[in-house]
Enzyme design. Structure first.
Site, short mmCIF file in Angstrom:
data_model
loop_
_atom_site.label_atom_id
_atom_site.label_comp_id
_atom_site.label_asym_id
_atom_site.label_seq_id
_atom_site.Cartn_x
_atom_site.Cartn_y
_atom_site.Cartn_z
N HIS A 82 27.69 41.20 40.63
CA HIS A 82 28.57 40.84 40.15
C HIS A 82 28.87 39.44 41.34
CE1 HIS A 82 32.52 40.16 37.97
NE2 HIS A 82 32.93 40.13 39.20
N ASP A 161 41.44 47.64 32.23
CA ASP A 161 41.69 45.82 32.93
C ASP A 161 41.64 44.94 31.12
OD1 ASP A 161 40.62 44.16 34.50
OD2 ASP A 161 39.29 44.24 32.81
N ARG A 168 47.92 39.16 32.65
CA ARG A 168 47.59 38.40 34.21
C ARG A 168 47.47 37.37 33.40
NH1 ARG A 168 43.24 41.16 37.36
NH2 ARG A 168 43.65 39.94 38.51
N SER A 183 40.10 44.99 39.34
CA SER A 183 39.47 44.45 37.72
C SER A 183 37.72 44.23 37.86
CB SER A 183 40.30 42.66 37.63
OG SER A 183 39.71 42.34 36.39
N LYS A 187 34.92 47.68 36.64
CA LYS A 187 34.33 47.54 35.84
C LYS A 187 33.04 47.90 36.13
CE LYS A 187 36.02 43.55 34.96
NZ LYS A 187 36.90 42.18 35.05
#
Ligand code: URA
Length: 420
Positions: A82, A161, A168, A183, A187
């Protein structure tokens, strides 16, 4: 339990129990807590923070709010990566085929771009025919055949999320280390690969503007991942200037293919090799040095390019682009931004260049905006280069708009130039 007590505890920096956090996430996802109350709690978190154990509990509650992928049928070690978002970051397009051709599987779910940062799914969709919405069985089948597949994130993963992130975005509560950590990690944990590499960006184009704040997020994500039973490594990389020369979807695919073809040995190539080696080492493929050499061989032998082409084909895309990038969609209009006098490039502001690319059509301000896959910027020179008067600093591309007067001014303002 009630929401007023929970807001009040966080407001006073009192620690919430795991069951309070599970209750909060469960009730909010089920629509039983009002958006304004959840927003108040999120703002309290932004201002007061959460402890590491609260952040872990929040991450796990969000992970458990939806499906968790079962990757047990994949016969290889699985890895996921990520990046916390950047401008010109096309590393997944290089790393996934490199890692896959070295024997480690990457079943990857990615997102679309929003704001000044791009998204891997938009980049891949610029390849004619490439399907990013596959059934789980087809996704796994492709991973079994080539070692990697990249599809868009299933709506059934982490619904908590999705709801919290939308709030947010609307309430100025994105920039909180525990909220960003939970968050992203929820995931990643729901995608459920064995090993996780987290590339935390720092600098002008990133959420984390300083190395210190990026390091803090990196270490927190690493510890949360490990507590959740994953092999996890987080690295901090620079996003002060765009990564590589090209910004914009088809332009970035072109540049990633050029790296896979072995034509580019620049900062982008080096970062891709470093991150690939990190993933391979985490997955137990060898020592760091061995893994680095393996990654380089995957490029020099052409194996990674072949793996990329196979996945593109299985996902319905025109794999001929892997051998002839002129088959990628091309912009109708272009404009060269030239140096008005002899200059040295001191810096190139990622966020400003990302915004310029967005205005050219490459990105979206609202999540349902259409994008122009051909739009973007090619930086013809990099930080530290000397450029003579009249030479091209960058080229702007768009198929929507032939008038570049506003975007050219924006683009030049993104550069800090020193007369020489
Ligand atoms: N990316 C995410 O998925 N979540 C955040 O909070 C920030 C970046």
């Amino acid at each position: 339990m009630n929401i007023i007590d929970i807001i009040s505890k966080t407001k006073k920096s009192e620690i919430l129990s795991s069951s309070e956090i599970e209750w909060l996430v469960g009730k909010f996802t089920a629509g039983e807590i009002d958006d304004c109350q959840m927003s108040a709690w999120l703002m309290a978190v932004c201002l007061r923070g959460l402890t590491e154990s609260e952040t872990l509990a929040l991450t796990l509650a969000m992970r458990d709010s939806g499906d968790i992928l079962d990757l047990s049928c994949i016969e290889r070690v699985t890895a996921d990566k990520h990046s916390t978002g950047g401008v010109g970051d096309k590393t997944t397009l290089v790393i996934a085929p490199v890692v896959a051709s070295c024997g480690v599987a990457m079943p990857k779910m990615s997102g679309r771009g929003l704001g000044h940062t791009g998204g891997t799914i938009d980049k891949l969709e610029s390849i004619e025919g490439y399907r990013t919405e596959l059934q789980f069985e087809e996704f796994i089948n492709i991973v079994q055949k080539t070692g990697f597949s990249v599809i868009s994130q299933s709506g059934k993963l982490c619904p908590a999320d999705k709801k919290i992130y939308a709030l947010r975005n609307m309430t100025g509560t994105v920039d909180s280390t525990p909220l960003i950590c939970s968050s992203i990690m929820s995931k990643k944990l729901a995608t459920n690969a064995d090993c996780l590499l987290l590339d935390v960006k720092c600098g002008s184009g990133a959420f984390m503007k300083t190395r210190q704040s990026a390091e803090k997020l990196a270490r927190l994500m690493e510890r949360v991942g490990e507590s959740a039973g994953k092999k996890c490594r987080a690295v901090v990389t620079d996003m002060d200037t765009p990564l590589g020369n090209n910004i914009g979807n088809a332009l970035e695919v072109k540049e990633a293919i050029e790296v896979l073809q072995g034509k580019k040995r620049d900062r982008l190539y080096s970062l891709c090799m470093e991150l690939s080696a990190d993933i391979l080492e985490l997955a137990g493929a060898g020592s760091r040095n061995e893994c680095f050499e393996m990654a380089e061989r995957a490029i020099s032998s052409g194996k990674a390019l072949e793996t990329f082409a196979k996945t593109v084909e299985l996902q319905g895309g025109n794999s001929a682009v892997c051998y002839d990038t002129s088959l990628l969609p091309q912009a109708r209009y272009s404009y060269r931004v030239r140096a008005s006098h002899d200059v040295k490039i001191i810096s190139a502001d990622s966020e400003q260049l990302g915004m310029t690319s967005l205005i050219l059509g490459a990105g979206r301000l609202m999540k349902d905006d259409d994008i122009d896959y051909t739009a973007g910027i090619v930086m013809e020179c990099q930080r530290g280069d000397n450029v003579s008067q009249g030479e091209t600093l960058m080229t702007l591309y768009s198929s929507r708009c032939s008038d570049f007067s506003e975007t050219a001014v924006r683009a030049i303002r993104a550069l800090t130039l020193c007369p020489i």
